[in-house]
Design an enzyme around this catalytic site. Structure first.
Site, PDB file in Angstrom:
ATOM      1  N   ASP A 290      63.499  56.213  41.554  1.00 14.08           N
ATOM      2  CA  ASP A 290      64.940  56.110  41.803  1.00 14.08           C
ATOM      3  C   ASP A 290      65.776  56.896  40.804  1.00 14.08           C
ATOM      4  OD1 ASP A 290      64.354  54.336  39.731  1.00 14.08           O
ATOM      5  OD2 ASP A 290      65.153  52.576  40.749  1.00 14.08           O
TER       6      ASP A 290
ATOM      7  N   GLN B 198      61.019  52.293  40.354  1.00 17.12           N
ATOM      8  CA  GLN B 198      59.902  52.749  39.534  1.00 17.12           C
ATOM      9  C   GLN B 198      59.011  51.588  39.080  1.00 17.12           C
ATOM     10  OE1 GLN B 198      62.541  55.738  36.990  1.00 17.12           O
ATOM     11  NE2 GLN B 198      60.369  55.992  36.568  1.00 17.12           N
ATOM     12  N   HIS B 199      57.797  51.952  38.626  1.00 18.55           N
ATOM     13  CA  HIS B 199      56.891  51.115  37.844  1.00 18.55           C
ATOM     14  C   HIS B 199      56.167  50.013  38.612  1.00 18.55           C
ATOM     15  CE1 HIS B 199      58.763  53.095  34.471  1.00 18.55           C
ATOM     16  NE2 HIS B 199      59.892  52.446  34.599  1.00 18.55           N
TER      17      HIS B 199
END
Length: 475
Positions: free
Chosen positions: A237, A79-80
């Site tokens: 994830d 992520q991110h």
């Protein structure tokens, strides 16, 4: 190995360090083949997205000829991360990964400019951490304006790989909810925050709905997937792991890795103004409130190494207390803290201190779990214990003793890739992805009954944390 009963699907886990691919029988969940290829990450937490694509192709190639029979594929990704692409779809610069914290000043300013933590929680479900993508974009515009100006598309890691497969810019609500520019209240991109950070919505991917296809696999040299295979939305994830377990609302998950994570599916949209709980969307139509601690298995292993102990060499009793915040801590929010040890006596042993370190790490996770779970969640529902630490007896027994809950350790491994495979199977078969995973029995494993909760240790940890607050907040 028995012949597959149903069509084959591929689930991908593109993590910080590597890409894994599983070829899975959609009917039974049997893993037919697997492959893995590493990534290189720089010291300042950057990674070239092109190598993720090469790693994906290599991991698929390792699966052998069976991968050519796959009818659908889905990508779960870290992520991110901020992926910036030029007009030809090439990376403008290396991606800034989730654990890059150089955008802390931009994060603080954005929280204040939009009206404070309460406003962020209400509109976005989360008070952004420095990991959130919006803070990284703000940093890029300020520090590397030439790179920002050259950017013609902004993607998350899983978006990037999905787009390489299909040729279309898409994402899903789960991963989008960790950006800081997709509102969980409206389930749309938030125009005000995009304007504040100078990001046109035209640069962002379309957010697909649950069960919607991202497209089909296009012909790409070096890609061993069959042309025309369905491509699911993919997701982040954590959302993929929740799918991989087939989670129903109220079922708590505790993940023990370098960092610790607790989450549960909820039918209620979370909005925690303290910032402890990230109010993510899940990969379906519900929500995935999640909290993370920075100090988990690595902190315990470090204390064991200091005393020359095996990580299982714990001793009960001793009355000693350890707050193992060796790298600062996110939950509770103590970014400048260091580890604290108190209560030493002449009869304290290294084994007592090691057990107290486990206690301190698990206590922080269980405190976060209380915030993650809905108020009406059943307190007797077993905890699903996953991650590398779940294999350790000391970890498992500490969770049992401090939670007072039953514990189940799922046999299924590689849950992110399995969750992606379940998403691909759901798209292919017209089923709900979580229901597919439940049919595969991914959450089954050894079960351990509840034991009486150790209230004395919990009270001692709580009192120590409160009493040491000033010390733990010193820079």
């Amino acid at each position: 190995m028995a012949a597959p009963e149903g069509p084959l699907v591929v689930g991908v886990d593109s993590s910080t360090q590597s890409t894994k691919a599983l070829v899975v029988d959609a009917a039974t969940g049997q893993v037919v083949a697997r492959g893995q290829a590493p990534h290189t990450v720089s010291a300042d937490h950057e990674s070239d997205p092109e190598q993720w694509w090469r790693a994906l192709c290599a991991a698929l190639e390792q699966c052998g000829p069976v991968v050519h029979q796959a009818a659908a594929v889905s990508v779960g990704g870290q992520q991110h991360g901020l992926v910036t692409l030029d007009a030809e779809g090439r990376p403008v610069r290396p991606a800034l990964l989730w654990n890059d914290v150089r955008s802390a000043p931009q994060r603080d300013r954005l929280v204040e400019e939009l009206g404070g933590p309460e406003v962020w929680a209400e509109r976005f479900g989360s008070v952004p951490a420095t990991s959130f993508t919006v803070t990284k974009w703000a940093w890029l515009r300020e520090v590397e304006p030439e790179a920002a100006a050259a950017t013609r598309a902004v993607r998350l890691p899983h978006d990037y790989l999905t787009e390489r497969l299909t040729g279309r810019g898409t994402t899903d609500r789960g991963d989008a909810s960790g950006t800081g520019w997709w509102s969980t209240a409206t389930q749309e991109y938030d125009e005000e925050i995009l304007e504040k950070v100078g990001l046109s919505p035209d640069l962002l991917p379309r957010v697909l709905g649950h069960g919607e296809a991202a497209g089909t696999v296009r012909p790409v040299e070096g890609l061993p997937l069959p042309q025309g295979a369905l491509v699911a939305t993919g997701t982040g994830d954590n959302m993929a792991a929740a799918l991989g377990l087939g989670l129903r609302p109220g079922r708590p998950v505790l993940s023990l890795g370098t960092s610790g994570t607790v989450y549960a599916v909820s039918t209620h949209r979370p909005a925690d103004p303290t910032g402890t709980v990230a109010g993510f969307a899940d990969a379906r139509t519900d929500w995935l409130p999640l909290a993370c601690t920075l100090n988990c298995t690595l902190a315990v292993d470090r204390v064991a190494a200091l005393f020359g102990l095996d990580r299982e060499a714990v001793e009960a009793g001793g009355g000693v207390t350890v707050l193992p915040f060796l790298d600062g801590e996110r939950t509770p929010h103590l970014p400048y803290a260091s580890g604290l040890l108190t209560g030493l006596r002449h009869d304290t042993t290294p084994g007592h201190i090691l057990q107290a370190t486990y206690d301190g790490a698990v206590y922080a996770l269980l405190e976060a779990l209380e915030r993650v779970l809905d108020a009406d969640a059943d307190a007797d529902t077993p905890i699903l214990l996953i991650g590398g630490g779940a294999k350790g007896t000391a970890w498992r027994e500490t969770v049992r003793r401090l939670s007072g809950r039953p514990v189940v350790v799922p046999r299924a491994q590689e849950l992110v890739a399995l969750g992606a495979a379940a998403q691909a199977a759901g798209l292919l078969l017209g089923e709900d992805a979580a229901a597919v995973a439940r049919r595969w029995s991914t959450a089954e494993g050894p079960s351990y009954e509840a034991v009486e909760r150790d209230e004395e240790t919990l009270a001692r940890l709580s009192a120590t944390l409160t009493g040491a607050d000033t010390l733990l907040r010193q820079r």
